[in-house]
Design a protein around this motif. Structure first.
Motif, PDB file in Angstrom:
ATOM      1  N   VAL A  18       0.836  -1.201   0.000  1.00  0.00           N
ATOM      2  CA  VAL A  18       0.000   0.000   0.000  1.00  0.00           C
ATOM      3  C   VAL A  18       0.871   1.251   0.000  1.00  0.00           C
ATOM      4  N   VAL A  19       1.874   1.278   0.885  1.00  0.00           N
ATOM      5  CA  VAL A  19       2.737   2.462   0.967  1.00  0.00           C
ATOM      6  C   VAL A  19       3.514   2.638  -0.334  1.00  0.00           C
ATOM      7  N   THR A  20       3.969   1.518  -0.921  1.00  0.00           N
ATOM      8  CA  THR A  20       4.789   1.593  -2.131  1.00  0.00           C
ATOM      9  C   THR A  20       4.064   2.345  -3.245  1.00  0.00           C
ATOM     10  N   ARG A  28      16.437   3.968  -7.271  1.00  0.00           N
ATOM     11  CA  ARG A  28      17.278   3.811  -6.080  1.00  0.00           C
ATOM     12  C   ARG A  28      16.439   3.641  -4.830  1.00  0.00           C
ATOM     13  N   LEU A  29      15.493   4.590  -4.681  1.00  0.00           N
ATOM     14  CA  LEU A  29      14.631   4.600  -3.506  1.00  0.00           C
ATOM     15  C   LEU A  29      13.857   3.291  -3.412  1.00  0.00           C
ATOM     16  N   GLY A  34      12.253  -1.515  -0.982  1.00  0.00           N
ATOM     17  CA  GLY A  34      11.806  -2.897  -1.193  1.00  0.00           C
ATOM     18  C   GLY A  34      12.691  -3.889  -0.474  1.00  0.00           C
ATOM     19  N   SER A  35      14.011  -3.719  -0.623  1.00  0.00           N
ATOM     20  CA  SER A  35      14.868  -4.739  -0.021  1.00  0.00           C
ATOM     21  C   SER A  35      14.830  -4.650   1.502  1.00  0.00           C
ATOM     22  N   LEU A  36      14.723  -3.416   2.050  1.00  0.00           N
ATOM     23  CA  LEU A  36      14.619  -3.300   3.508  1.00  0.00           C
ATOM     24  C   LEU A  36      13.393  -4.049   4.026  1.00  0.00           C
ATOM     25  N   ASN A  37      12.264  -3.809   3.355  1.00  0.00           N
ATOM     26  CA  ASN A  37      11.040  -4.464   3.800  1.00  0.00           C
ATOM     27  C   ASN A  37      11.101  -5.972   3.654  1.00  0.00           C
ATOM     28  N   LEU A  38      11.729  -6.416   2.559  1.00  0.00           N
ATOM     29  CA  LEU A  38      11.803  -7.860   2.365  1.00  0.00           C
ATOM     30  C   LEU A  38      12.770  -8.490   3.360  1.00  0.00           C
ATOM     31  N   VAL A  39      13.834  -7.774   3.704  1.00  0.00           N
ATOM     32  CA  VAL A  39      14.734  -8.296   4.736  1.00  0.00           C
ATOM     33  C   VAL A  39      13.972  -8.419   6.051  1.00  0.00           C
ATOM     34  N   LEU A 115       6.686   2.031 -12.061  1.00  0.00           N
ATOM     35  CA  LEU A 115       7.347   1.173 -11.077  1.00  0.00           C
ATOM     36  C   LEU A 115       6.612   1.048  -9.740  1.00  0.00           C
ATOM     37  N   PRO A 116       6.118   2.170  -9.123  1.00  0.00           N
ATOM     38  CA  PRO A 116       5.432   2.007  -7.822  1.00  0.00           C
ATOM     39  C   PRO A 116       4.224   1.082  -7.920  1.00  0.00           C
ATOM     40  N   HIS A 117       3.459   1.187  -9.019  1.00  0.00           N
ATOM     41  CA  HIS A 117       2.287   0.317  -9.155  1.00  0.00           C
ATOM     42  C   HIS A 117       2.716  -1.125  -9.308  1.00  0.00           C
ATOM     43  N   PHE A 118       3.758  -1.316 -10.097  1.00  0.00           N
ATOM     44  CA  PHE A 118       4.279  -2.667 -10.289  1.00  0.00           C
ATOM     45  C   PHE A 118       4.682  -3.271  -8.947  1.00  0.00           C
TER      46      PHE A 118
END
Lengths: 494, 494
Positions: A18-20, A28-29, A34-39, A115-118
């Motif tokens: 939702v936030v994405t 970059r952002l 994404g990687s922070l959240n997935l970690v 990209l954000p929607h994807f």
């Protein structure tokens, strides 16, 4: 607090999604976010697994509703994590993280400014996968199945061009499959008045197996066969996975059909416990025959392709047959083999689709003849390809060998020799499929002048990632006995 | 827990693998690189000999590295048959390394580092096969060997190598995946374990299934090249000669024979083969191979192809001898593994030296060559004597035992066939020697001056001397072979 882990694993990616969708389209952002959240998700899933290992199966009633089986109106969502669910949840989180990182280099070309929607859909899909893995409610499983399908449709349609038609096929077939599943759930609800899987199983076990139950089982199984893309219900899959953006296929291909397999396991082993070997033996023969045929069909389809991504997509159809057959052998070794194959195949497919990305980044195409000279341009990619191919051929000590050996053991013990033959022929078929690719890469060196400039950093990175994932298959293979004994055997009830 | 001293065994697999990174680091410096290879091979020889010494003082402990399948660990133990294979590989590895250095430099081959690396992997796999203590562990190393020799067979990376590589993979992997794997799984399901010497397979209804399992092992380990699974072997002659010597004398074919002996003697067991009469099947098929291959040998003009057919025959000699299941037969067969290795590697070294130094591959071109390359042809003559089975070479002793065993088993006809095949071999080999020494040099033909370089001459003289020494001091090998025969026959059944 640790009781909440199970819901966090589902809600975290959901909220991330939702936030994405509100964030700016900055590569970059997005990578960092994404990687922070997935970690974080990986941390949560690992904590959940630890919790389940140390304190046993975790049951969670969403929003704390009062569960009372005697009261017909007491309906609510229940989540349940046994030891295999915990393991699978970790696997989903890990595949999502690696797939996300592998897909980053393709965003510019294939996703662009949306990209954000994807990525919102990407995280939604991860949440749905976690939900499929952890729900203990037949209807909630349907909801999660639909969320995952809807997110997948969107993610595939991002491919543009031929992906639209492929998505349309997928929508039609996926909806039919989901409807079948829903009708099955409907029958069960009418007969028993509950949707909770544990209660359903109790009530099925305590009643005579009436025709309504048999019909419900038939609907559930048919719906899932469609979702699993078992031949001849597979034809939506190869095109959908091939024309999807690489960042999509690297997440969808490893997990989507595998979770349908996991649902099939839930139905056979948690819902209709022991019904197949007791009352429906002829079904077992029919489905194993279908699976054997599907294995051969998927392998032949794959042999006929020249596009690497399509070759690998067709292999998924064959692999679905392996797991379907294993689950329906009515032998505990078959079921254990199928679940271990699920783990192995998720990792192997991830590696294969990472290889596709790496090949595309290093040689600029993914047709069979584009692989020419790959040995010089990206040795790590070739290493990854070789390691995965040995896994799919079933060369020890890869995980693929042990899953295949366990499946074969189950098949021989239960006398399904056609399944044995299909598995062995598929191994030999995979030998041909992969050595066809490796031969092109190995025997056709590129001329020196065109080779020097083509080394791309993205290609090398994707190759290294693919090689690391492929190498992990051998670690899984060497610890296969422990994985099967610790995580799989306790949940198989046959 | 494992006995700490048993960890010593694992060095046999680790030493050759530990050489790999050193080879890669020293890829720029030929001499340094070959020194690393040599160092590894001598270290390996040292370990084998010290293990042999330890085994004379008492049986070596078993090493168990965790389970692969229920009841089937990854475990190692060396018995006397294992020592025969270990000693063969350990003695010939340093010589083959020296020779390869001379040959590859003389031929200006490309990718020499890859060659030496794959050579090391092949040796590691061979050692692994030799020390395995159950069929699954053996299978793991067998497959690693199959795949690590593929880049060696296809070393030249041209069209001819590609087709030879395809044939090689089709036969070797087709056999191991298509035949051995199902047989292995069947034995595992029916008997519950795969440990050598304690399988005890009992079939409810024998007959056909017993025959199928026996044939699956005999043909499935297609490195043993029992006709018609031999077709890969003459094709694999396109490889550089050091590879042919590795394939035909040391690693590949001997591992094939070793695996068949293991599966016949230690998995199925003499009792099983006798009860179901399938050992006569083995005897018949191997006799056929011996005679047909000897007949084919006579008509070859390409020296390496001629040697390939001779190898096919010799391998069947070994299996034939074992299939008599009397003490003389098993002793002779197992000793022949070692005796044949020295003779055959000499012949291949000579063939390579002739090709490299005089640039001649065909027997019809050898006129007068013996006079200009006296050392090489002296060794060649001794090698021929060893292969035909004439004194003063080790080959005579093992062949004597094999023929005696045939008579003891009451099969004089088989003994007759063996003698006929020896005559055919003599008929193939003696004209070569005669031509080289006594035929006049054709006019206008220019023969090379002097013999081949020392790097090649030294190993081939050493192996030729070795086969003579074995005639006078065969005791260690014969004792090992005898110990294995006693061990097999003491399990009863005959």
């Amino acid at each position: 607090m640790s009781d909440q882990l199970i819901i966090l694993v589902i809600v975290w990616p959901l909220l991330t999604g939702v936030v994405t969708s509100l964030l700016p389209a900055n590569k970059r952002l997005m990578t960092l976010w994404g990687s922070l959240n997935l970690v974080a998700l990986n941390g949560l899933a690992a904590a959940l697994l630890l919790r389940v290992v140390s304190q046993g199966t975790l049951i969670y009633t969403v929003s704390g509703w009062n569960r009372d089986p005697a009261d017909a109106l007491s309906l609510g969502i229940e989540l349940k994590a046994n030891i295999f669910c915990g393991f699978l949840s970790c696997l989903i989180a890990a595949v999502a993280l690696v797939g996300f990182l592998g897909g980053v280099c393709t965003w510019d070309r294939q996703v662009g400014h949306r990209l954000p929607h994807f990525l919102a859909l990407f995280f939604l899909l991860v949440a749905a996968f976690q939900g499929l893995c952890l729900s203990n409610d037949a209807f909630n499983l349907y909801v999660m199945l639909e969320i995952s399908s809807l997110a997948t449709y969107g993610l595939i349609a991002f491919g543009g061009g031929r992906a639209y038609l492929a998505t349309f096929h997928y929508i039609v077939m996926g909806t039919i499959g989901a409807s079948f599943y829903l009708i099955g759930v409907g029958y069960l609800y009418i007969k028993t008045g509950t949707l909770n899987i544990t209660d359903l199983a109790d009530s099925i076990a305590s009643q005579q197996l009436s025709k309504a139950f048999v019909l419900a089982l038939a609907f559930l199984v048919t719906g899932l066969l469609l979702k699993m893309a078992v031949f001849p219900l597979h034809f939506w899959l190869p095109n959908a996975y091939t024309y999807a953006p690489d960042a999509t296929s690297v997440l969808v291909a490893p997990l989507s059909t595998k979770l349908a397999v996991f649902l099939m396991f839930r139905i056979l082993d948690d819902l209709f416990i022991g019904v197949i070997p007791k009352s429906l033996v002829s079904w077992s023969w029919a489905v194993v025959f279908l699976a054997s045929f599907g294995i051969l069909a998927g392998t032949s389809l794959s042999l006929a392709q020249r596009d690497l991504k399509k070759i690998f997509s067709c292999l998924i159809v064959a692999e679905a047959g392996y797991m379907l057959g294993g689950l329906w052998l009515s032998d505990s070794r078959g079921t254990i083999g199928a679940l271990f194959h699920l783990v192995n195949d998720a990792v192997a497919t991830l590696a294969l689709f990472l290889v596709v990305i790496a090949v595309q980044q290093s040689v600029g195409g993914r047709n069979l003849h584009d692989v020419k000279g790959l040995f010089q341009r990206s040795p790590l990619t070739v290493l990854a390809l070789i390691l995965v191919s040995f896994n799919l051929i079933g060369v020890p000590p890869s995980a693929g060998f042990f899953s295949k050996a366990t499946l074969l053991t189950g098949a021989v013990a239960s006398g399904h020799y056609q399944f044995v033959v299909a598995l062995l022929l598929a191994s030999l078929g995979n030998l041909v499929i992969f050595f066809r690719i490796i031969e092109v890469a190995y025997f056709n060196p590129i001329v020196a002048e065109e080779g020097e400039s083509a080394l791309s950093l993205d290609g090398q990175r994707a190759g290294a990632l693919a090689a690391a994932v492929a190498a992990s298959l051998y670690l899984i293979g060497l610890s296969s006995y422990n994985i099967m004994e610790t995580f799989i055997k306790p949940v198989v009830s046959l | 827990m494992n006995d700490p001293s048993s960890l010593f065994m694992i060095l046999l697999v680790l030493i050759p693998l530990a050489v790999l990174p050193l080879l890669y680091l020293a890829r720029g410096n030929e001499n340094l690189r070959e020194n690393f290879s040599l160092f590894g091979s001598f270290f390996n020889l040292f370990v084998v000999i010290s293990l042999y010494g330890a085994s004379q003082r008492g049986a070596l402990p078993e090493l168990n590295l965790g389970y692969l399948l229920p009841n089937v660990p990854l475990s190692f133990q060396i018995d006397s048959l294992g020592f025969i294979l270990l000693l063969t590989a350990a003695f010939l590895w340093p010589l083959a390394t020296l020779y390869s250095a001379g040959y590859l430099r003389g031929h200006h081959e490309k990718n020499q580092t890859r060659f030496f690396s794959m050579f090391c992997v092949a040796i590691a796999a061979t050692n692994g096969v030799a020390i395995s203590s159950n069929l699954l562990t053996l299978y793991v190393f067998y497959e690693i060997l199959s795949l690590s020799t593929y880049p060696l067979v296809t070393h030249h990376q041209d069209a001819e190598a590609r087709s030879a590589g395809r044939r090689y993979l089709a036969f070797i992997m087709g056999g191991s995946v298509g035949l051995v794997l199902p047989a292995l799984i069947t034995v595992y399901v029916k008997a519950g374990n795969l440990t050598f010497g304690s399988v005890g397979l009992v079939l409810q209804q024998g007959g056909w299934s017993a025959a199928l399992i026996t044939l699956a092992f005999l043909y499935g380990f297609s490195k043993a090249a029992v006709m018609p699974m031999h077709a890969w072997l003459p094709g694999a002659m396109v490889a550089p000669t050091p590879v042919s010597s590795l394939l035909h004398a040391v690693a590949v074919v001997k591992v094939g024979v070793f695996s068949v002996i293991r599966s016949l003697c230690d998995v199925l067991g003499p009792a099983f083969l006798t009860e179901h009469h399938t050992r006569y099947l083995v005897t018949t098929l191997c006799t056929l191979t011996v005679v047909v291959s000897a007949a084919l040998m006579v008509s070859q003009d390409n020296l390496k192809r001629c040697l390939a057919f001779s190898t096919i025959g010799q391998l069947s000699y070994i299996l034939l001898a074992v299939s008599f299941f009397n003490k003389t037969g098993i002793t002779g067969g197992c000793a022949h593994i070692f005796m044949h290795a020295f003779g055959k590697i000499t012949l291949f070294f000579c063939a390579g030296a002739i090709a490299c130094h005089a640039h001649k591959k065909y027997i019809s071109q050898f006129d007068g060559l013996g006079r200009s390359m006296p050392w090489t042809f002296g060794a060649f003559t001794l090698g021929c004597l060893a292969i035909i089975g004439l004194p003063p070479t080790g080959g005579f002793l093992s062949k004597w035992l094999i023929v005696t065993a045939a008579l003891k088993a009451g099969m004089p006809l088989i003994a007759g066939f063996l003698l006929v095949s020896s005559l055919l071999k003599a008929w193939a080999f003696f004209p070569i020697i005669f031509r080289a020494y006594f035929a006049p040099t054709p006019k206008g033909e220019h023969l090379p001056e002097g013999d081949c370089g020392w790097l090649m001459r030294f190993p081939l003289l050493l192996t030729a001397t070795g086969s003579v020494v074995l005639f006078f001091f065969p005791d260690p090998i014969l004792r090992l072979a005898e110990a294995f025969a006693e061990q097999v026959l003491s399990r009863g059944g005959l």
